[in-house]
Structures are given as C-alpha cells and as structure tokens.
Design an enzyme around this catalytic site. Structure first.
Site, short mmCIF file in Angstrom:
data_model
loop_
_atom_site.label_atom_id
_atom_site.label_comp_id
_atom_site.label_asym_id
_atom_site.label_seq_id
_atom_site.Cartn_x
_atom_site.Cartn_y
_atom_site.Cartn_z
N SER B 11 -11.18 -15.10 5.11
CA SER B 11 -11.82 -16.36 5.55
C SER B 11 -13.10 -16.66 4.78
CB SER B 11 -12.13 -16.31 7.05
OG SER B 11 -12.99 -15.23 7.35
N ASP B 211 -22.62 -16.18 12.02
CA ASP B 211 -22.08 -15.71 13.30
C ASP B 211 -21.96 -14.19 13.28
OD1 ASP B 211 -20.11 -15.29 11.49
OD2 ASP B 211 -18.62 -16.59 12.41
N HIS B 214 -19.59 -14.42 9.03
CA HIS B 214 -19.41 -15.46 8.00
C HIS B 214 -20.78 -15.92 7.47
CE1 HIS B 214 -15.64 -15.50 10.29
NE2 HIS B 214 -15.10 -15.70 9.08
#
Lengths: 262, 262
Positions: B11, B211, B214
């Site tokens: 991600s 977070d 990320h």
C-alpha cells in the site's frame, strides 16, 4: 498488461505530476486499473506537436506488439502557447487560431487512424490572468526540471518581457478555447471547456492560476474532476475497469493463497 | 520509447501517487525522461508478491518486443505486511521473517534472470508508531480507491481490532528491515534503510507517519529523496538520462521548426 491513458500536452500537462497535480491525481485514482502515461512538453504548441506525433506515439506495428497497443484514452491539451500574441515577447510560440484549429483536427485524425477505438478527450487552454503574467520576469514559463536541465543544456536564453505588456491575454486564450470546443463539436469528441469552466468561479485568477497561466492546487483539482467526469461519460470508470490482481478486501483471511491460484 | 522505472510494493507504493506521494514526485522529477509505472498492491506481503510476479511483469518475449523490455530500475518495497504479528488481528498477512528473507531473494532472482541489466532497489519497511496504530479501528489499512471499490466488490469485512493491542510493533518491523538490509548486502543490491533512516529524526512518529504506518507528506519526501539518491548512485539521474524531445530552452526562437527535423 494494464491499459493506458496518455496525457499529451504542453507545460500544464508536463507539470501535472507535481504537488497536487491533475496527472498524479488521475494516476492515484486509477492506481489499480490503468497506467497514466505522461507526455507533456513544456512550451510546445500544436504546430510543434504535429511534428513530433509519430515519435511520441509509437508506430502501429511496435504498439500492437505491446499488449494490444491502443490506449484506452488520450487527453489532448494544447492551446496556451498557440495563443501567445504574435507581437509580444513569446511570439515564437504563437500559432494563428485557424492553423491551431487545423492542427487539432490533424492530431485527432492521427489518433483516429492509429487507434480507432481509443477515446480522445480535448481540453481547452485555461483562462489568463494578465496582471499576474506581467509580474513574471520572463515570457516563457519553465518547470523545475527544465530549469534544472537548463544549467547544462540551455542554448537559448529565457525570453525577457521588456514591453511591459502581457505575452498572453484572456481574450486571445478564449478564442483558442472556442476553436477547441468547435473542433470537438465537429468531430463528436468530448471536451473539457476549461477556459469557461474556471471563469464560473469568483476569484478564479488567484484560486486556479499560480502565475496567471499555470495551475494552482485548486486549478489542478478542476482539471482532474472534469477529466474523470468525461472519462466516465465515455464508459471509463472504476466501476467498469478491471482491477489488477485481487484487492485485499477480496482475499479470504482464512485461505489467502486461494486468491492467487491462476 | 521512454525507459521505465517500476514501483513494486504494497500500500505504501499503491498510494504513492496520492497528494505529496513519493511515486508522483519521482514521475515529476523524471517528467521528460522516464515513465514511472505503479505496481503497488495494498495489503500484499512477499508471499503473495511471489505468486503474482509473472503476472505483474510481462514475460520475456512480450517485454522484448516493447522497446527492449528491460526497465531501467525496479523498486521493491515489501515487509510492512509480512511484519504483522501472527497472534494479532492482521495475522493473515504475516510472513515469518526467515521466509520474508527467502522471498525477497526469490524476487531479486526473478528480476536478475528476467532483466540482468535492470537496477533493483530494495526499500525496507518504515518504523511503526504503535500508539497511532491502536487508534485505527481496523487492522488492515485501505486506501481511498480500495474503499471505494469495496462498496461493490468487497467480499470480506475489514478486520476489526478487538484485542486492544497493535497488529504491528516497531521491533518486529525492525527485524524485517534488518532482514531486508541483509538481503541487499548478500546480493550487492542498493537499499533504502527506511526504518532506521526515519528514526534518526525526533518526532518521526508524527512527522513521517500518518496512522503509525503509512506516510505523511514528510515521510513521502524522505522516500523520494532516498530513491533519487540511490538511483543517482546507480548512474540514473537527470544528468545522464536522455530528454524526450527538445526542451523549450533548446528551441531557437528565430527558427523553432529547425529543432523538429528528424
């Protein structure tokens, strides 16, 4: 092979992967579905674009061997440089509006012949804030990478504005925007009427333009949203495009490898 | 045909074309020289990456017909999901550190076999801010596009964190980062030691992580700068790469078309 969307245009395209840029936003939007490919050439007008079309977009045979060849879509975003006034400091970029129109038609013909199924999306030049243009020391805007390269590779000096008059006017940009919309109408091609769209908002000069010509974050957002809207109108959206490999939400936590059997 | 740099990862790669993202910054940096191609797969670990390598990167024959095939470089940026703890809510993404190391070696072998001249750049997982992870309602982070698609295509629910313990720890991430650096050392491959690099700065938890996992804009900037530095070390920089078509500064204002004669 993932399908492609090419972004073909001038500096407003070349710098579209900068901070908050509309090209980067498109690539993010389509991050698992489409490759967004940058083909922006700072300072170019449609006359020069026509001269390089064959080099920018690979010939049929070569393209056909690369996963089908035809991209899903191409954005064609020229006119801001064509609209430079012929008697001001960026005159060498000027292209008369009738020729601009013919050039756009030729660019569309090129794509229709090469890739009959590819969606072409025209984008008109943005409006011009003449007062902000006058604050620029040079006529021709260069993005960071060009400035950087210029240290080693620059042969010609930046064109200084010594006339005290802007090299572009909003009226002139409007005439090219109208020509672009006319071409779209004649060809049945979708178009983002950026010149008119931006001027619907109060304070468009500061809200959407960084230097009277290039886009702010807000201006980039408008281009991004309008391009997504037009692509959706052509049937290209996250709902219709194939996702490349299983999303994490489609992977069974109790048997993840099940998702990866071919 | 422009050369390519592939970004292959999880991600943190998939969302790298988001606002201020390191992938978009790379594409902007190389806007006239290289196509930066996004191959990020949110939630993926090295075990799953190995299963899809052949599908993500086209086979030799097909690639060879597309302008030579071999990309200039590939970034390989996995480990954040492998490092999920095996007894916490994201356990289905966990890969033991020994297997992670073997998987990275297999990924490198795949590239070295397919493209012997391509520069591979490893990137370690970032550090983890455990306190921030606990504030997340779900274990598995999804980026916007995945959430959006999930409305239609989600089969499995988001994994809720009901244990009150973070699904990742900084120590565990550090072990995977060390394994990644070890692999780089064994193979003579350059590596961005992101886990260690970020922790050199005070307040890295808030400055670089959005977070707890990320990246913020600042965190993205570090990855961008480190990747550019490593690519430069491999001989890939704006000074050495060919520019696609004449820069505006190389076009003679008195005879622009001279530049476009083939």
């Amino acid at each position: 092979m993932r399908p492609k969307i090419y972004l073909f245009g001038d500096s407003i395209t070349e710098e579209s992967f900068g901070d908050g840029g509309w090209g980067a936003s498109l690539a993010h939007h389509f991050s698992r579905t489409v490759d967004v490919v940058l083909r922006g050439y700072s300072g170019y007008n449609t006359r020069w674009a026509l001269k390089v079309l064959d080099r920018v977009f690979p010939p049929e045979k070569e393209a056909a061997s690369c996963g089908g060849g035809a991209p899903l879509a191409v954005t064609v975003f020229f006119g801001a440089n064509d609209a430079c006034l012929p008697d001001r400091c960026a005159a060498f970029q000027h292209v008369p509006v009738d020729e601009y129109k013919r050039n756009l038609l030729s660019i569309l013909s090129f794509f229709k012949k090469r890739w009959p199924t590819t969606h072409i999306l025209l984008i008109t030049p943005p409006p011009i804030d003449e007062a902000a243009r006058l604050l620029q020391k040079v006529c021709v805007q260069y993005i960071k990478v060009s400035n950087f390269l210029c240290l080693n590779k620059c042969r010609y000096p930046f064109a200084e504005n010594t006339l005290g008059l802007p090299e572009r006017t909003n009226d002139a940009a409007g005439a090219y925007a109208k020509a672009c919309v006319d071409v779209a109408g004649e060809c049945g091609t979708p178009v983002v009427g950026l010149w008119a769209r931006m001027q619907q908002f109060p304070d468009w000069q500061k809200a959407y333009l960084r230097d009277g010509l290039h886009l702010t974050r807000g201006g980039n957002m408008i281009v991004f949203e309008e391009v997504v809207k037009q692509l959706r109108g052509s049937g290209l959206s996250l709902e219709t495009l194939l996702v490349d490999l299983p999303l994490i939400t489609a992977i069974d936590p109790n048997d993840p490898l099940k998702s990866f059997k071919e």
